[in-house]
Write an enzyme that holds these catalytic residues in place. Sequence first.
Site, PDB file in Angstrom:
ATOM      1  N   TRP A 506       0.817  -1.223   0.000  1.00 19.66           N
ATOM      2  CA  TRP A 506       0.000   0.000   0.000  1.00 19.66           C
ATOM      3  C   TRP A 506       0.850   1.273   0.000  1.00 19.66           C
ATOM      4  O   TRP A 506       0.405   2.315   0.466  1.00 19.66           O
ATOM      5  CB  TRP A 506      -0.977   0.017   1.186  1.00 19.66           C
ATOM      6  CG  TRP A 506      -1.818  -1.210   1.240  1.00 19.66           C
ATOM      7  CD1 TRP A 506      -2.909  -1.492   0.486  1.00 19.66           C
ATOM      8  CD2 TRP A 506      -1.624  -2.360   2.102  1.00 19.66           C
ATOM      9  NE1 TRP A 506      -3.418  -2.730   0.803  1.00 19.66           N
ATOM     10  CE2 TRP A 506      -2.641  -3.296   1.791  1.00 19.66           C
ATOM     11  CE3 TRP A 506      -0.695  -2.671   3.097  1.00 19.66           C
ATOM     12  CZ2 TRP A 506      -2.755  -4.509   2.434  1.00 19.66           C
ATOM     13  CZ3 TRP A 506      -0.801  -3.897   3.737  1.00 19.66           C
ATOM     14  CH2 TRP A 506      -1.821  -4.793   3.409  1.00 19.66           C
ATOM     15  N   HIS A 507       2.061   1.187  -0.517  1.00 21.78           N
ATOM     16  CA  HIS A 507       2.945   2.357  -0.549  1.00 21.78           C
ATOM     17  C   HIS A 507       3.110   2.891  -1.963  1.00 21.78           C
ATOM     18  O   HIS A 507       4.149   3.432  -2.311  1.00 21.78           O
ATOM     19  CB  HIS A 507       4.324   2.005   0.029  1.00 21.78           C
ATOM     20  CG  HIS A 507       4.297   1.647   1.476  1.00 21.78           C
ATOM     21  ND1 HIS A 507       5.396   1.121   2.141  1.00 21.78           N
ATOM     22  CD2 HIS A 507       3.303   1.723   2.407  1.00 21.78           C
ATOM     23  CE1 HIS A 507       5.088   0.886   3.408  1.00 21.78           C
ATOM     24  NE2 HIS A 507       3.815   1.242   3.590  1.00 21.78           N
TER      25      HIS A 507
END
Length: 573
Positions: A506-507
Amino acid sequence: MGLDLWMFLSLLYVPLFHFHGFSLAEKAPYYSFVHEAAVAPEVSFFDYIIVGGGTAGCPLAATLSERASVLILERGGSPYDSPGKPDKGNFFPNMLDTSPGSYSQEFTSEDGVYNARARVLGGGSVINAGFYSHAERDFLRQAGFNEGLVNYSYMWVEKKIAFRPSMLQWQSAMRDGMLEAGVLPNNGFTFDHIYGTKVGGTIFDGDGHRHSAADLLEYANPFKIKVYLHATVEKILFETKVFSKPRAQGVVFEDELGKKHWALLTKDRKSEVILSAGALGSPQLLMLSGIGPSQQLKKFGIKVVMEQSMVGQSLVDNPLNVLLVPSPNPVELSLVSFAAITKFGSYIEGCSGISFTPAWSRSVAKALASILNKTEQSSTKLFQEGMPDPESLLDTRIRGGIIFEKVKDPKSTGYLELRSTNPHDNPKVTFNYFQAPEDLMKCVKGMRTVIDAIYSNSFSNFRYDILSAQVLLDLIVRLPLNERPRHLASALSLEKFCVDTVMTIWHYHGGCRQGKVVDHDYRVFGVDALRVVDGSTFTSSPGTNPQATVMMLGRYMGLKILQERYFGKYRKK
């Protein structure tokens, strides 16, 4: 004006509007300025309109409200409506909850990898694993940050939401295992990004309560700010004149009932629309507003305000691969507390004792039981190992931990495209995981390091000897972690394992990259009164977890924008 004088001036305004601290598990202070979008007037005027009340948008708005009128338009709800929901013990159920009104909106990339984007005041800091760590120095230098203002901005954030985690038995054993595996030195506790193994910060307090970017609105001047929830921006409005750049005039947004509202900029020529909608939302909204690749815009019948071929391009997600390790001994509930930062380009972290959703628990137990039934070990050996029924390992919380590896600075890049003209729809996203061979090499080295740490002396109390590395790899291959095809050699080849079981951490970043879509002051090229201030502007992911840097960016750019508005362009010493 020097940095120290500007810091002094900015501090004059903060204490006047400073509420007492709180956590998401407590009753939130009465934010008189937070409302449902349905009560918004049909037309309103502000000096700054911020699209996205997330990790960057909240600190940015709080800062700008010190001296100007500010509006935040957040498409999600408030994290304070369900106290305790975002806390440490509910991490996975909270993040995986994609029901209507949840904090997370699911999507699957065109690569077949499940993903989620935040839709809540506070953004990703309401649904993440909480690790708080500064960016590496190279990232700051490349982005042209002023180091003094960066450090001041970090401290402003940390005063509200950063804590030192407790290093209990499982996390300590995993950290020591990494040291045995050669990830040296042991740097102890630090916010700094340093090679070796370190204990970082966390946004969970000692009671496991989450503190998020939404807490930074405590700093806001309540008389100069409005926040509208469940406000979905449809497009940016532009003024277009012959021989002049298009100029942002405001936005059109829709409330939860489907009614349209117009938020417009004041007549002050320094007023701006600022996108802080993230690596997916910001490029999507630019394209919906007519700024992007003209061929794609025309395909959807969108009027081209400005041809910008790089909007939505150079999108990157750091590949994630994991191992799940059942434990013969009880483990603490812990999210990410330490990071192993290798010199070959891999970050390794872990968590233990977490809750899964019932469906995930059943999947894991079923896969583990199937593997154990096929092992050559006798039932006597299983009894001697004290291996319980797999169901009991995942009854309520996993009795064991998850160790994961993130590839640093992937060379593989992807892109974002519109799926429709409906702003509620997720765009089409392709990350092209492991397209570059060097990314795959980093993953393989990282997974080898993870395996070495698991089978180290330091970690021996938290693994079953009967569960070999091959069994742990096979367990992950059998789980429905993504929609990608599995190969016969997935569990036998780390190269195949990385490619077949890749997940997201999720980066993701890019899509409005600095130097391509925005300049070094985050202004969108070719138009006036429009900036993008969020992770979509990043050229790389800043360290092990970007949230600290994204929050810092909101404060940093808020100060710079106010400096430019009232005192002229900011200058370094």
